[in-house]
Write an enzyme that holds these catalytic residues in place. Structure first.
Site, short mmCIF file in Angstrom:
data_model
loop_
_atom_site.label_atom_id
_atom_site.label_comp_id
_atom_site.label_asym_id
_atom_site.label_seq_id
_atom_site.Cartn_x
_atom_site.Cartn_y
_atom_site.Cartn_z
N ARG A 162 11.81 56.50 25.55
CA ARG A 162 11.67 57.90 26.00
C ARG A 162 10.22 58.37 25.98
NH1 ARG A 162 14.96 56.17 27.24
NH2 ARG A 162 17.15 56.44 26.79
N SER A 241 19.80 65.39 25.91
CA SER A 241 19.62 65.19 24.46
C SER A 241 18.43 66.01 24.00
CB SER A 241 19.34 63.72 24.16
OG SER A 241 20.38 62.94 24.65
N GLU A 358 13.11 65.75 22.30
CA GLU A 358 12.95 64.91 23.50
C GLU A 358 12.33 65.70 24.67
OE1 GLU A 358 16.07 62.07 24.74
OE2 GLU A 358 15.81 62.92 26.73
C1 LIG Z 1 22.55 67.30 31.45
C2 LIG Z 1 21.31 66.46 31.26
C3 LIG Z 1 21.43 65.10 30.99
C4 LIG Z 1 20.28 64.30 30.82
N1 LIG Z 1 20.43 62.97 30.55
C5 LIG Z 1 19.34 62.18 30.40
C6 LIG Z 1 19.49 60.79 30.13
O1 LIG Z 1 20.59 60.26 30.07
N2 LIG Z 1 18.38 60.04 29.97
C7 LIG Z 1 17.13 60.58 30.07
O2 LIG Z 1 16.16 59.84 29.92
N3 LIG Z 1 16.96 61.91 30.32
C8 LIG Z 1 18.02 62.71 30.49
N4 LIG Z 1 17.86 64.05 30.73
C9 LIG Z 1 16.51 64.63 30.77
C10 LIG Z 1 15.94 64.79 32.19
O3 LIG Z 1 16.94 64.81 33.15
C11 LIG Z 1 14.96 63.67 32.56
O4 LIG Z 1 13.93 63.62 31.61
C12 LIG Z 1 14.34 63.89 33.94
O5 LIG Z 1 13.57 62.76 34.29
C13 LIG Z 1 13.47 65.13 34.04
O6 LIG Z 1 13.16 65.31 35.41
P1 LIG Z 1 12.72 66.72 35.98
O7 LIG Z 1 12.26 66.53 37.37
O8 LIG Z 1 13.78 67.71 35.76
O9 LIG Z 1 11.44 67.02 35.04
P2 LIG Z 1 10.94 68.44 34.55
O10 LIG Z 1 11.84 68.96 33.50
O11 LIG Z 1 10.62 69.32 35.69
O12 LIG Z 1 9.57 67.98 33.83
C14 LIG Z 1 9.60 67.15 32.68
C15 LIG Z 1 8.16 66.69 32.38
O13 LIG Z 1 7.72 65.87 33.45
C16 LIG Z 1 6.53 66.43 34.04
N5 LIG Z 1 6.62 66.18 35.49
C17 LIG Z 1 7.63 66.54 36.33
N6 LIG Z 1 7.36 66.09 37.57
C18 LIG Z 1 6.17 65.44 37.51
C19 LIG Z 1 5.35 64.79 38.46
N7 LIG Z 1 5.67 64.68 39.74
N8 LIG Z 1 4.15 64.27 38.03
C20 LIG Z 1 3.78 64.35 36.73
N9 LIG Z 1 4.53 64.95 35.78
C21 LIG Z 1 5.70 65.50 36.17
C22 LIG Z 1 6.59 67.91 33.70
O14 LIG Z 1 5.30 68.49 33.73
C23 LIG Z 1 7.18 67.85 32.29
O15 LIG Z 1 6.17 67.49 31.38
C24 LIG Z 1 18.99 64.88 30.90
C25 LIG Z 1 18.89 66.26 31.18
C26 LIG Z 1 20.03 67.03 31.36
C27 LIG Z 1 19.89 68.50 31.66
#
Ligand SMILES: Cc1cc2nc3c(=O)[nH]c(=O)nc-3n(C[C@H](O)[C@H](O)[C@H](O)COP(=O)(O)OP(=O)(O)OC[C@H]3O[C@@H](n4cnc5c(N)ncnc54)[C@H](O)[C@@H]3O)c2cc1C
Length: 366
Positions: A162, A241, A358
């Site tokens: 992670r 998580s 996380e």
């Molecule tokens: C219901 C649920 C279940 C989930 N299950 C999992 C799981 O099983 N496994 C897991 O690993 N995660 C899980 N997650 C967490 C999440 O979905 C992941 O971490 C996902 O990759 C985040 O993507 P996002 O676009 O929403 O990022 P955001 O929340 O928008 O951003 C997260 C971070 O990434 C940075 N970021 C976003 N886009 C970029 C970019 N283009 N360039 C540089 N930095 C960037 C942001 O600045 C921030 O620091 C879960 C979340 C939820 C709500």
């Protein structure tokens, strides 16, 4: 003028307004608008799907760069390997669906994870025995320090559980990524590497199963835990998580109750840069192997059960498992953080283990 709050753009539904926001829809706009934001000297925050962010109630005193680029392109094939180029704003779920529809194996167990492809390498998303690290080839990255567009290989990203160099602090924006998957002419996915998934599929660990069956089973398992975004499921109003599984030394792990679940976590020591002209040193001898613990077990055994909340708070532990903090409606970031701190304190006083959040916390601390 309507002010967009981060609560409207994050799955935890907390966070005040951003001072400004840009929402580029093409890779060219993403580069151009990001460079303009950086030139302004304002604080900035990259936003994908907002599914791994907890933003303060005061909001963000700077510019949010909301990445809305889209596109999946097949760029190369060699042997049974197929390389895809994916724009950062493409939803991760649509990439997984594309690969399964097109008979490509490697990320099928990552079905149902919300968010964007650009954020996927940030915390090396993982679930049910797969991580993006094993399929990612490179990212196109706009580097904050130089303002240059660079290609960073998977090795440059120094992936861990992670985490990655991006999460640890390498600043910039992922513009696009290239992933390489196995063309599955027999329609089967990668060997199943997670016990619960194997048991739900009725197979043994290491067996290979039809891609679609893996995807459907993972989504069903995730849905039963509130881990798929679903407007009808209040337990999915979360950022997944809230805590990572703690990694501790083997010696410390021996002090924990025998029943505490644990898994070996002893990756190769990270390579160390050697100054020119010097011989590389022998790798250090590992005397204290690392052990991964179950955050959910620690939380439960510290007396915090499913559905738990602090008096008067609208933030709660999910009613389906103890690893997610959910917004039961109208919770503030302060309430979420208060519950997070409570969990940390209880687990620490019971077991001496410090739980690490996380999600990325913006203006919020535990
Ligand atoms: C219901 C649920 C279940 C989930 N299950 C999992 C799981 O099983 N496994 C897991 O690993 N995660 C899980 N997650 C967490 C999440 O979905 C992941 O971490 C996902 O990759 C985040 O993507 P996002 O676009 O929403 O990022 P955001 O929340 O928008 O951003 C997260 C971070 O990434 C940075 N970021 C976003 N886009 C970029 C970019 N283009 N360039 C540089 N930095 C960037 C942001 O600045 C921030 O620091 C879960 C979340 C939820 C709500």
């Amino acid at each position: 003028m309507t002010v967009t709050t981060l609560a409207e753009l994050t799955t935890m539904r907390v966070g005040g307004p951003a001072r400004a926001m840009v929402a580029p829809e093409t890779p060219e706009q993403l580069v151009e608008e990001t460079l303009a934001v950086w030139a302004s000297g304002e604080p900035w925050l990259v936003l994908g799907g907002g599914s791994n962010l907890v933003v303060a109630d005061d909001g963000f005193e700077g510019t949010v760069i909301r990445v809305l680029t889209r596109g999946i392109e097949r760029v190369a094939e060699h042997g049974d390997r197929v390389r895809l180029r994916v724009q950062a704003g493409e939803p991760w779920e649509s990439l997984v669906a594309y690969t399964v529809d097109n008979g490509l194996a490697g990320i099928e167990a990552l079905s149902g994870i919300p968010g964007s492809c650009g954020a996927a390498p940030v915390q090396n998303i993982g679930a049910y025995g797969q991580e993006i690290a094993s399929s990612l080839v490179s990212i196109d990255f706009l580097d904050y320090l130089s303002g240059d567009k660079q290609t960073l290989s998977a090795a440059d990203l120094d992936f861990g559980y992670r985490t990655s160099a991006l999460k640890r602090g390498t600043q910039g924006v992922v513009i696009a990524l290239e992933v390489e998957l196995r063309r599955s002419d027999d329609g089967l996915g990668d060997p199943v590497a997670y016990a619960q998934l194997a048991s739900s599929l009725g197979v043994s660990l290491g067996d290979r199963v039809e891609l679609r069956a893996v995807r459907d089973t993972v989504i069903a398992l995730r849905t039963s835990k509130g881990m798929v975004l679903d407007p009808a499921d209040p337990d999915s109003v979360s950022c997944g998580s809230f805590f990572t599984n703690p990694i501790v030394g083997e010696n410390f792990a021996r002090t924990l109750p025998e029943q505490a679940p644990r898994w070996a976590n002893s990756p190769e020591p990270a390579p160390v840069a050697v100054p020119l002209g010097e011989e590389p040193a022998a790798p250090p001898v590992q005397t204290d192997f690392r052990v991964k613990l179950s955050a959910a077990w620690l939380i439960e055994k510290a007396g915090i059960g499913r559905g738990f909340s602090l008096p008067g708070s609208r933030a709660a532990i999910s009613s389906k498992h103890t690893l997610a903090i959910v917004n039961r409606g109208g919770a503030t970031a302060a309430e979420v953080a208060e519950l997070g701190r409570f969990v940390q304190t209880r687990v620490f006083s019971e077991f001496g283990v410090r739980m690490m959040a996380e999600p990325v916390l913006v203006g919020v601390s535990l």
